[in-house]
Design a protein around this motif. Structure first.
Motif, PDB file in Angstrom:
ATOM      1  N   ARG A   1       1.301  -7.383   6.806  1.00  0.00           N
ATOM      2  CA  ARG A   1      -0.093  -7.132   6.415  1.00  0.00           C
ATOM      3  C   ARG A   1      -0.620  -5.841   7.033  1.00  0.00           C
ATOM      4  O   ARG A   1      -1.295  -5.036   6.373  1.00  0.00           O
ATOM      5  CB  ARG A   1      -0.980  -8.294   6.856  1.00  0.00           C
ATOM      6  CG  ARG A   1      -0.820  -9.577   6.056  1.00  0.00           C
ATOM      7  CD  ARG A   1      -1.617 -10.701   6.691  1.00  0.00           C
ATOM      8  NE  ARG A   1      -1.518 -11.939   5.949  1.00  0.00           N
ATOM      9  CZ  ARG A   1      -2.388 -12.340   5.031  1.00  0.00           C
ATOM     10  NH1 ARG A   1      -3.437 -11.576   4.741  1.00  0.00           N
ATOM     11  NH2 ARG A   1      -2.237 -13.492   4.404  1.00  0.00           N
ATOM     12  N   MET A   2      -0.332  -5.636   8.319  1.00  0.00           N
ATOM     13  CA  MET A   2      -0.848  -4.459   9.015  1.00  0.00           C
ATOM     14  C   MET A   2      -0.187  -3.170   8.520  1.00  0.00           C
ATOM     15  O   MET A   2      -0.830  -2.115   8.460  1.00  0.00           O
ATOM     16  CB  MET A   2      -0.658  -4.600  10.523  1.00  0.00           C
ATOM     17  CG  MET A   2      -1.480  -5.707  11.174  1.00  0.00           C
ATOM     18  SD  MET A   2      -3.272  -5.640  10.874  1.00  0.00           S
ATOM     19  CE  MET A   2      -3.689  -3.979  11.419  1.00  0.00           C
ATOM     20  N   ILE A   3       1.089  -3.233   8.181  1.00  0.00           N
ATOM     21  CA  ILE A   3       1.759  -2.049   7.635  1.00  0.00           C
ATOM     22  C   ILE A   3       1.180  -1.714   6.273  1.00  0.00           C
ATOM     23  O   ILE A   3       0.868  -0.538   5.984  1.00  0.00           O
ATOM     24  CB  ILE A   3       3.278  -2.279   7.546  1.00  0.00           C
ATOM     25  CG1 ILE A   3       3.888  -2.425   8.943  1.00  0.00           C
ATOM     26  CG2 ILE A   3       3.949  -1.117   6.802  1.00  0.00           C
ATOM     27  CD1 ILE A   3       5.331  -2.867   8.942  1.00  0.00           C
ATOM     28  N   GLU A   4       1.032  -2.719   5.425  1.00  0.00           N
ATOM     29  CA  GLU A   4       0.462  -2.469   4.095  1.00  0.00           C
ATOM     30  C   GLU A   4      -0.958  -1.931   4.206  1.00  0.00           C
ATOM     31  O   GLU A   4      -1.363  -1.056   3.423  1.00  0.00           O
ATOM     32  CB  GLU A   4       0.487  -3.766   3.286  1.00  0.00           C
ATOM     33  CG  GLU A   4       1.890  -4.212   2.909  1.00  0.00           C
ATOM     34  CD  GLU A   4       1.942  -5.572   2.235  1.00  0.00           C
ATOM     35  OE1 GLU A   4       2.995  -5.916   1.673  1.00  0.00           O
ATOM     36  OE2 GLU A   4       0.922  -6.298   2.290  1.00  0.00           O
ATOM     37  N   TYR A   5      -1.704  -2.421   5.179  1.00  0.00           N
ATOM     38  CA  TYR A   5      -3.083  -1.962   5.404  1.00  0.00           C
ATOM     39  C   TYR A   5      -3.108  -0.532   5.941  1.00  0.00           C
ATOM     40  O   TYR A   5      -3.962   0.272   5.549  1.00  0.00           O
ATOM     41  CB  TYR A   5      -3.769  -2.908   6.380  1.00  0.00           C
ATOM     42  CG  TYR A   5      -5.169  -2.494   6.780  1.00  0.00           C
ATOM     43  CD1 TYR A   5      -6.247  -2.713   5.923  1.00  0.00           C
ATOM     44  CD2 TYR A   5      -5.405  -1.882   8.009  1.00  0.00           C
ATOM     45  CE1 TYR A   5      -7.535  -2.341   6.290  1.00  0.00           C
ATOM     46  CE2 TYR A   5      -6.680  -1.507   8.374  1.00  0.00           C
ATOM     47  CZ  TYR A   5      -7.743  -1.730   7.514  1.00  0.00           C
ATOM     48  OH  TYR A   5      -9.017  -1.356   7.883  1.00  0.00           O
ATOM     49  N   GLY A   6      -2.188  -0.197   6.843  1.00  0.00           N
ATOM     50  CA  GLY A   6      -2.227   1.099   7.514  1.00  0.00           C
ATOM     51  C   GLY A   6      -1.450   2.206   6.838  1.00  0.00           C
ATOM     52  O   GLY A   6      -1.598   3.374   7.209  1.00  0.00           O
ATOM     53  N   TRP A   7      -0.636   1.885   5.847  1.00  0.00           N
ATOM     54  CA  TRP A   7       0.241   2.873   5.232  1.00  0.00           C
ATOM     55  C   TRP A   7      -0.550   3.879   4.396  1.00  0.00           C
ATOM     56  O   TRP A   7      -1.436   3.506   3.626  1.00  0.00           O
ATOM     57  CB  TRP A   7       1.285   2.182   4.353  1.00  0.00           C
ATOM     58  CG  TRP A   7       2.291   3.119   3.743  1.00  0.00           C
ATOM     59  CD1 TRP A   7       2.339   3.539   2.448  1.00  0.00           C
ATOM     60  CD2 TRP A   7       3.386   3.755   4.413  1.00  0.00           C
ATOM     61  NE1 TRP A   7       3.403   4.394   2.258  1.00  0.00           N
ATOM     62  CE2 TRP A   7       4.064   4.544   3.457  1.00  0.00           C
ATOM     63  CE3 TRP A   7       3.856   3.742   5.729  1.00  0.00           C
ATOM     64  CZ2 TRP A   7       5.187   5.308   3.770  1.00  0.00           C
ATOM     65  CZ3 TRP A   7       4.975   4.498   6.047  1.00  0.00           C
ATOM     66  CH2 TRP A   7       5.630   5.264   5.082  1.00  0.00           C
ATOM     67  N   ASP A   8      -0.244   5.165   4.572  1.00  0.00           N
ATOM     68  CA  ASP A   8      -0.871   6.241   3.813  1.00  0.00           C
ATOM     69  C   ASP A   8      -0.121   6.388   2.485  1.00  0.00           C
ATOM     70  O   ASP A   8       0.985   6.926   2.448  1.00  0.00           O
ATOM     71  CB  ASP A   8      -0.808   7.541   4.618  1.00  0.00           C
ATOM     72  CG  ASP A   8      -1.526   8.696   3.941  1.00  0.00           C
ATOM     73  OD1 ASP A   8      -1.833   8.605   2.737  1.00  0.00           O
ATOM     74  OD2 ASP A   8      -1.755   9.714   4.622  1.00  0.00           O
ATOM     75  N   ARG A   9      -0.712   5.926   1.422  1.00  0.00           N
ATOM     76  CA  ARG A   9      -0.024   5.924   0.134  1.00  0.00           C
ATOM     77  C   ARG A   9       0.113   7.317  -0.469  1.00  0.00           C
ATOM     78  O   ARG A   9       0.921   7.533  -1.385  1.00  0.00           O
ATOM     79  CB  ARG A   9      -0.757   4.993  -0.841  1.00  0.00           C
ATOM     80  CG  ARG A   9      -0.600   3.523  -0.481  1.00  0.00           C
ATOM     81  CD  ARG A   9      -1.481   2.609  -1.306  1.00  0.00           C
ATOM     82  NE  ARG A   9      -1.236   1.205  -1.007  1.00  0.00           N
ATOM     83  CZ  ARG A   9      -1.728   0.575   0.044  1.00  0.00           C
ATOM     84  NH1 ARG A   9      -2.515   1.233   0.904  1.00  0.00           N
ATOM     85  NH2 ARG A   9      -1.440  -0.699   0.262  1.00  0.00           N
TER      86      ARG A   9
END
Length: 406
Positions: free
Chosen positions: A269-277
């Motif tokens: 969840r935190m990676i998906e939230y923090g990832w710069d797309r």
């Protein structure tokens, strides 16, 4: 996927690139302790000594001596820093300063609780490496002081006006999760278990907010509710992800697979939230309501965030077989090795722009030292070895996902 090859890659980077850099350039042979402000090529650009970085480096060399190989140069490097800390790092009552001059004179008062936590970690591992009861005594004394400061970590040096907005911060219960295991050999088992349960509760039940699906950095100290303020809306994805591998380690130690599973879920969840797309990499800070941040460095990509993420993903995959962990590991492994590893000089860069460009060529400074990169390489190496020899690793087959690594 060739996990054995990957394990060798991380091991080689640690033992033949990163550690030699610190051994060659960091030790202050004249005054004791370590230089941490190092240029790209290892040149010293500032001689102040920051206690938490001194402690981290003592811990690093002690831990490797204890767990990898009984190398004389590692033990000597650890004792070199430990003796400097023992003599100069505190006020005589084990209140640990934040920083010192090169010679060991205090520069900044002991306001920072993390000077204490990394001193405790350092002397805990150093006591194991040397068998010296004095080092063990220092670790236990410091740990006891930390516990006394849990409710007011900055003590008299806090800038907050009392009684108006009392916030509880995520960082201390997070680090205590790891610290308790680090000095387990010095603690009564009942006390260890009690401390672990308190930390687990705070991290997984208070700072993790199911209504948001993420971990926040601060909550209201009295009500444990969210605070719609700059500090209350702050999210540090890397902090949360790092804490999750601490929780996974505790889950293993306590035999609690459900805790491990929850930590893996929060990691993703935190990676998906923090990832710069747009540009890749994980943002340093975010605001959970999407408002502008007061931290101007919010969109930078930092070394420790990505290295800690690699650890959490590998541990998550090793412990649960999560394919999401494996897929994210591939993506972040590629980003991290491409952008942070210096292709011309030893050690790794620490600070990138949002686009992945190197902002500072330093290899060490006031905040970056001999810790996150070598610890991360060690943890990834050892976890990859476990995966390579386990049913989890064998079950994936050789997908060729890392076929371009060399």
């Amino acid at each position: 996927m060739d996990f054995e090859m990957l394990a060798t890659r991380y091991k080689d980077e640690l033992l033949n690139n990163v550690l030699p850099f610190w051994l060659e350039h960091s030790l202050d042979r004249e005054r004791g302790g370590y230089f941490t402000c190092l240029e790209r090529d290892g040149g010293v650009f500032d001689t102040d000594k920051f206690i938490w970085l001194q402690g981290r480096e003592v811990w690093m060399f002690s831990m490797l001596y204890n767990n990898v190989e009984k190398k004389k140069e590692w033990l000597e490097a650890a004792v070199h820093g430990g003796e400097f800390l023992k003599k100069y790092g505190h006020d005589g009552e084990y209140n640990w300063y934040f920083s010192l001059t090169r010679e060991g004179k205090p520069l900044v008062a002991p306001y920072n609780i993390f000077s204490y936590t990394f001193a405790a970690m350092a002397f805990g591992q150093l006591s194991l490496a040397t068998g010296d009861p004095e080092y063990a005594r220092i670790a236990k004394k410091t740990f006891n002081l930390i516990l006394l400061k849990v409710d007011a970590p900055k003590g008299q040096w806090s800038k907050a006006y009392p009684g108006t907005r009392n916030l509880k911060n995520f960082a201390l219960p997070m680090i205590l999760c790891n610290l308790a295991l680090e000095i387990e050999h010095l603690l009564d088992e009942g006390f260890l278990l009690k401390t672990a349960e308190i930390c687990i509760h705070e991290i997984m039940e208070i700072f993790y907010r199911p209504e948001l699906g993420i971990i926040v950095e601060n909550v209201d100290a009295e009500t444990e509710s969210l605070s719609d303020t700059f500090e209350g809306r702050l999210v540090n994805p890397g902090h949360a992800i790092e804490a999750m591998w601490f929780i996974m380690d505790l889950g293993e130690r306590l035999g609690r697979p459900e805790l491990i599973a929850k930590a893996v879920d929060i990691t993703i969840r935190m990676i998906e939230y923090g990832w710069d797309r747009q540009y890749g990499g994980i943002f340093y800070y975010k605001d959970w309501l999407g408002h502008p941040l007061q931290q101007l460095e919010w969109d930078q990509k930092l070394w420790w965030v990505h290295m800690e993420t690699l650890i959490s993903l590998l541990k998550g995959y090793q412990l649960t077989g999560s394919e999401k962990c494996l897929n994210w590991f591939k993506k972040i492994h590629d980003y991290t090795w491409k952008h942070f590893k210096d292709q011309e000089y030893p050690e790794w860069f620490g600070y990138l722009s949002r686009r992945g460009e190197v902002l500072l060529t330093l290899k060490g400074g006031k905040w970056k030292g001999c810790f996150h990169i070598p610890r991360g390489l060690y943890q990834c190496w050892k976890t990859l070895e476990k995966i390579a020899s386990s049913p989890v690793g064998a079950s994936t087959g050789n997908s060729g996902i890392f076929k371009n690594d060399h």
